[in-house]
Design a protein around this motif. Structure first.
Motif, short mmCIF file in Angstrom:
data_model
loop_
_atom_site.label_atom_id
_atom_site.label_comp_id
_atom_site.label_asym_id
_atom_site.label_seq_id
_atom_site.Cartn_x
_atom_site.Cartn_y
_atom_site.Cartn_z
N LYS A 196 -22.31 16.79 -46.41
CA LYS A 196 -22.32 16.77 -45.16
C LYS A 196 -22.07 15.45 -44.24
CE LYS A 196 -25.44 19.34 -42.82
NZ LYS A 196 -26.90 19.81 -42.76
N ILE A 197 -21.31 15.56 -43.36
CA ILE A 197 -20.82 14.49 -42.30
C ILE A 197 -21.45 14.26 -41.04
CG2 ILE A 197 -18.82 13.42 -41.68
CD1 ILE A 197 -17.22 15.23 -43.32
N ILE B 289 -11.06 18.45 -40.02
CA ILE B 289 -11.29 18.04 -41.26
C ILE B 289 -12.42 18.99 -41.75
CG2 ILE B 289 -11.88 16.13 -42.68
CD1 ILE B 289 -10.37 14.09 -40.96
N ASP B 290 -13.31 19.03 -41.06
CA ASP B 290 -14.52 19.94 -41.30
C ASP B 290 -15.20 20.39 -40.10
OD1 ASP B 290 -17.41 20.86 -42.34
OD2 ASP B 290 -17.44 19.19 -43.54
N LYS B 291 -15.10 21.61 -39.80
CA LYS B 291 -15.66 22.10 -38.56
C LYS B 291 -17.30 22.21 -38.52
CE LYS B 291 -16.08 27.03 -40.69
NZ LYS B 291 -15.72 28.58 -40.68
N LYS C 66 -9.29 11.71 -43.17
CA LYS C 66 -9.72 12.60 -44.21
C LYS C 66 -9.84 11.74 -45.59
CE LYS C 66 -8.69 16.88 -46.20
NZ LYS C 66 -7.67 18.25 -46.20
N GLU C 67 -8.76 11.11 -45.73
CA GLU C 67 -9.10 10.29 -47.09
C GLU C 67 -10.21 9.41 -47.22
OE1 GLU C 67 -5.96 6.88 -48.89
OE2 GLU C 67 -5.11 8.51 -48.05
N SER C 68 -10.17 8.73 -46.07
CA SER C 68 -11.34 7.58 -45.93
C SER C 68 -12.77 8.45 -46.27
CB SER C 68 -11.37 6.95 -44.76
OG SER C 68 -10.28 6.30 -44.40
N ILE C 69 -13.01 9.64 -45.78
CA ILE C 69 -14.20 10.46 -45.55
C ILE C 69 -14.43 10.76 -46.98
CG2 ILE C 69 -15.18 12.66 -45.04
CD1 ILE C 69 -13.96 12.27 -42.24
N TYR C 70 -13.25 11.23 -47.79
CA TYR C 70 -13.74 11.91 -49.07
C TYR C 70 -13.34 11.00 -50.12
CZ TYR C 70 -14.26 16.10 -46.56
OH TYR C 70 -14.83 17.26 -45.63
N LEU D 264 -13.99 13.38 -32.27
CA LEU D 264 -14.90 14.44 -32.90
C LEU D 264 -14.12 15.66 -32.99
CD1 LEU D 264 -17.86 15.38 -33.63
CD2 LEU D 264 -17.90 15.84 -31.14
N GLU D 265 -13.08 15.83 -32.12
CA GLU D 265 -12.06 16.89 -32.35
C GLU D 265 -11.03 16.97 -33.61
OE1 GLU D 265 -9.57 16.88 -28.49
OE2 GLU D 265 -10.96 17.88 -27.50
N THR D 266 -10.86 15.81 -33.83
CA THR D 266 -10.08 15.24 -35.04
C THR D 266 -10.97 15.55 -36.31
OG1 THR D 266 -8.71 13.72 -33.95
CG2 THR D 266 -8.71 13.61 -36.37
#
Length: 218
Positions: free
Chosen positions: A57-58, A95-97, A198-202, A89-91
């Motif tokens: 969860k993000i 990545i994750d709704k 996305k890459e940085s988040i995961y 936030l839109e971006t």
């Protein structure tokens, strides 16, 4: 310049005191106030529960809008920052709704009127941190960020400017966090590539938070 109105400047710990004195080459000749340190902030250690989730969860943790007030060095102006928050936030929703966000309780735009804020305005960061695995920040001059550095949470830090970090501290942030530098589009708006974000988040980065625990908590 920030020392001019001060009679005593107190660091949270001896470790913090030594780190800044060494990094910025401060001494009593070039500082016009007394320097001291306290015994640390044990309340910075958030005792969370390890929750096992199938999907991380993000949480995006936004800074506050300042209106006409500013800090040293100046933060990004409100109009630019608020537009950036909406874009980010839109971006993130692409990545994750299910991503959620919380803003600073002392923002010029109150929480209950701020479309960035996902929670009841009475809920604070410390109340919900256990429910999230990945934290996203774009500012570092806040107690919330300092507390987060001392946790076991994955952190994405987007350096949008106005952070005035000395190189030695920036290196420690880069070691602890997934560090992103955004760019300006043709209309001078802050932007970040979706795939990079996305890459940085995961990216399940390995890190050691001992430095920050010593720095803030002693």
């Amino acid at each position: 310049i920030e020392m001019e109105p001060s009679s005593v400047f107190i660091f949270p710990t001896k470790k913090f005191y030594d780190f800044v004195i060494k990094s910025r080459k401060w001494n009593q000749k070039n500082i016009k106030c007394d320097l001291d340190y306290s015994k640390g902030h044990s309340d910075f250690l958030i005792k969370g529960k390890n929750k096992r989730r199938e999907k991380s969860k993000i949480l995006y943790v936004g800074a506050h809008l300042r209106n006409t007030t500013q800090t040293l060095s100046p933060n990004v102006f409100d109009t630019i920052y608020f537009e950036w928050q909406i874009f980010l936030l839109e971006t993130l929703k692409i990545i994750d709704k299910n991503i959620e966000s919380i803003v600073h309780p002392q923002s010029f735009l109150p929480r209950h009127k701020n479309p960035i804020n996902s929670f009841d305005s009475r809920i604070n960061f410390e109340d919900i941190i256990d429910d999230f695995d990945i934290l996203i920040f774009d500012h570092f001059k806040s107690t919330t960020f300092a507390k987060s550095l001392c946790t076991e949470k994955q952190i994405v830090f987007i350096d949008i400017g106005g952070n005035s970090m000395i190189n030695a501290f920036k290196e420690k942030i880069e070691e602890r966090c997934n560090f992103i530098i955004p760019f300006l589009d043709k209309n001078n708006r802050l932007r970040v590539e979706t795939e990079l974000l996305k890459e940085s988040i995961y990216n399940n980065k390995k890190f050691d938070n001992f430095f920050f625990k010593e720095l803030y908590c002693g």
